[in-house]
Write a protein that holds these residues in place. Structure first.
Motif: not given
Length: 238
Positions: A213-238
């Motif tokens: 997980v490289v980022d998590r945040f809420s944004e959008d809409g008048k209250t800036h929390d209409l969507n919850r974002y999840l940003v991932l990076r694909h990594v090598e299998e351990e």
């Protein structure tokens, strides 16, 4: 959730977008503010590549492409995938973009390798946890190692203003926690299936995937929390 319920909900949403594509397009042109926080992640992708490959899953009228042409300074190739012919017809055409009509829910995940895949306004329309998990896993596996996967989860169930749009759940259909039938009242009265992905479910969706997980945040809409974002990076299998 059984196959019959899943297909009924898919059909409900396909009818909705087929009927209201024009009205939906009319109200869906502005860029989502949350997309701006994705730009640094796009810029961080393999700098040796002269052109990065971007997949927009359930792209609608491809407004994410329009946003990228304004905000992303590096060269990219955009591929938008959507099941709705009407919304794709409203999307702009350009040399660096390709649009494909394809229903991921009934035809399977497309074999499209990329450096970045985004899904904005789609996961709340995927019936059953198993399918949401499967599609997210395929988004990861079709993204190059080091690539970025970005998903936005609509937080409608946290907003009291959506309570009046909730209809009784059909007795003949199975239901998972977070499932709703919502009304639409623009250009006519419509109904669509929507699922609320909680933070607990989000954790289960990514459990065991080869991602960080490289980022998590809420944004959008008048209250800036209409969507919850999840940003991932694909990594090598351990």
């Amino acid at each position: 959730m059984n196959d019959s319920t899943i297909q009924t909900l898919i059909d409900l949403n396909n009818r909705f977008y087929g009927e209201f594509a024009s009205d939906f397009d009319d109200s869906r042109h502005a860029a989502w503010p949350g997309w701006l926080r994705l730009i640094p992640h796009l810029k961080s992708l393999d700098e040796t590549k002269t052109q990065i490959r971007i997949v927009d899953l359930a792209c609608g009228n491809a407004r994410f492409w329009k946003f990228l042409t304004t905000e992303l300074s590096r060269e990219f190739r955009y591929l938008g995938v959507d099941s709705c012919r009407g919304l794709l017809a409203a999307a702009p055409k350009a040399e660096n973009s390709e649009l494909i009509q394809h229903d991921v829910l009934t035809e399977g995940y497309p074999e499209l390798a990329c450096d970045f895949v985004g899904s904005f306004g789609f996961f709340h329309h995927i019936p059953s946890f198993e399918r949401r998990r499967d599609i997210l896993q395929k988004m990861v596996s079709h993204t190059e190692i080091g690539g970025i996967i970005a998903v936005a989860f609509w937080a409608f169930a946290e907003r009291p203003r959506f309570d009046s749009k909730v209809l009784p759940w059909p007795e003949e259909l199975q239901r998972e926690e977070g499932d709703f039938i919502l009304t639409w009242n623009r250009g006519g009265l419509g109904t669509r299936y929507c699922h609320y992905v909680s933070e607990a479910e989000e954790a289960e969706l990514i459990r065991g995937l080869n991602v960080e997980v490289v980022d998590r945040f809420s944004e959008d809409g008048k209250t800036h929390d209409l969507n919850r974002y999840l940003v991932l990076r694909h990594v090598e299998e351990e």
